[in-house]
Design a protein around this motif. Structure first.
Motif, mmCIF file in Angstrom:
data_model
loop_
_atom_site.group_PDB
_atom_site.id
_atom_site.type_symbol
_atom_site.label_atom_id
_atom_site.label_comp_id
_atom_site.label_asym_id
_atom_site.label_seq_id
_atom_site.Cartn_x
_atom_site.Cartn_y
_atom_site.Cartn_z
ATOM 1 N N LYS A 1 0.837 -1.210 0.000
ATOM 2 C CA LYS A 1 0.000 0.000 0.000
ATOM 3 C C LYS A 1 0.868 1.254 0.000
ATOM 4 C CE LYS A 1 -3.239 2.310 3.176
ATOM 5 N NZ LYS A 1 -2.242 3.027 3.998
ATOM 6 N N ARG B 1 3.978 1.507 -0.883
ATOM 7 C CA ARG B 1 4.723 1.576 -2.150
ATOM 8 C C ARG B 1 3.858 2.171 -3.253
ATOM 9 N NH1 ARG B 1 4.583 -1.706 -6.363
ATOM 10 N NH2 ARG B 1 3.636 -3.462 -5.244
ATOM 11 N N MET B 2 2.601 1.739 -3.336
ATOM 12 C CA MET B 2 1.728 2.255 -4.397
ATOM 13 C C MET B 2 1.378 3.716 -4.168
ATOM 14 S SD MET B 2 -0.690 -1.087 -4.985
ATOM 15 C CE MET B 2 0.045 -2.687 -5.305
ATOM 16 N N GLU B 3 1.253 4.097 -2.891
ATOM 17 C CA GLU B 3 1.006 5.512 -2.595
ATOM 18 C C GLU B 3 2.147 6.374 -3.114
ATOM 19 O OE1 GLU B 3 -1.586 4.867 1.532
ATOM 20 O OE2 GLU B 3 0.476 5.606 1.603
ATOM 21 N N LYS B 4 3.348 5.792 -3.132
ATOM 22 C CA LYS B 4 4.516 6.516 -3.635
ATOM 23 C C LYS B 4 4.672 6.312 -5.142
ATOM 24 C CE LYS B 4 5.766 7.626 0.607
ATOM 25 N NZ LYS B 4 5.995 8.988 1.116
ATOM 26 N N SER B 5 3.716 5.618 -5.739
ATOM 27 C CA SER B 5 3.721 5.378 -7.194
ATOM 28 C C SER B 5 5.012 4.703 -7.641
ATOM 29 C CB SER B 5 3.535 6.692 -7.964
ATOM 30 O OG SER B 5 2.321 7.288 -7.612
ATOM 31 N N MET B 6 5.412 3.710 -6.873
ATOM 32 C CA MET B 6 6.617 2.974 -7.249
ATOM 33 C C MET B 6 6.250 1.529 -7.584
ATOM 34 S SD MET B 6 9.339 4.279 -4.389
ATOM 35 C CE MET B 6 10.684 3.320 -5.058
ATOM 36 N N SER B 7 6.892 0.995 -8.612
ATOM 37 C CA SER B 7 6.722 -0.423 -8.922
ATOM 38 C C SER B 7 7.650 -1.231 -8.011
ATOM 39 C CB SER B 7 7.064 -0.703 -10.372
ATOM 40 O OG SER B 7 8.445 -0.526 -10.585
ATOM 41 N N ASP C 1 11.074 -0.524 -9.182
ATOM 42 C CA ASP C 1 11.575 0.781 -8.739
ATOM 43 C C ASP C 1 12.181 0.661 -7.343
ATOM 44 O OD1 ASP C 1 10.644 2.005 -11.053
ATOM 45 O OD2 ASP C 1 8.741 2.615 -10.149
#
Lengths: 87, 87
Positions: free
Chosen positions: B32, B34-40, B43
């Motif tokens: 969650k 990680r996705m909030e930081k828009s990282m795959s 990444d």
DNA sequence: TCATAGGTTATGATATATCATAATAGTATC
DNA sequence: GATACTATTATGATATATCATAACCTATGA
């Protein structure tokens, strides 16, 4: 030369603890919480079936505990894991 | 029959997550953040020289990350470890 | 002196986290 | 269809966390 708090904050944002510093701080915090609960290493370990040699190494920053080990320690101390990693 | 919040709190205090539940919740929270930081996953992993197979297993609760791995993930995401274990 | 409690350190065995790599699958875009 | 991106899963190798046990040290108190 003038120093600004904002600059200090930027420096801080780019500062990462070394692995050694992190494990030392984590272990010291676990020991601190344990003592606040007036528990010996043996008290704690008997609650979660953990070896005191193991806990000693973790509290001294010589060992890199797993997430589940941190959870067990937290359970035994009656605190959440986030209290243990509040470094 | 009357239910009291205080009773629910007491029940909650004596409730411990199972190991499986804990690892699932931890992994889901990491994903969650990680996705909030828009990282795959790639990444994140390239930042800390970690294998994506490893991160995938952690995010899916199939692997029990070490404290240092959580620290590295936190560093890569720009959050403190306590944010990752806020379950 | 002796005993006990609390903590540290060392050792070998076992379990598993991570590395390194590859294969697979889904999704979106061209 | 073909390509790229993302994530999942599998494998063998290596590093290390934990277990289990024991020895050691220090302080305290009988």
């Amino acid at each position: 030369m003038i120093y600004h708090n904002s600059i200090l904050c930027i420096i801080w944002d780019f500062y990462f603890m070394t692995d050694e510093e992190f494990l030392k701080a984590l272990g010291a915090n676990i020991a601190k919480v344990r003592m606040e609960k007036s528990m010996s290493q043996q008290d704690l370990c008997s609650k979660i079936e953990m070896e005191t040699s193991n806990l000693s190494a973790i509290e001294n920053g010589r060992q890199n505990a797993t997430a589940l080990t941190l959870k067990k320690i937290g359970d035994a101390l009656g605190v959440e894991v986030k209290e243990l990693v509040r470094l």
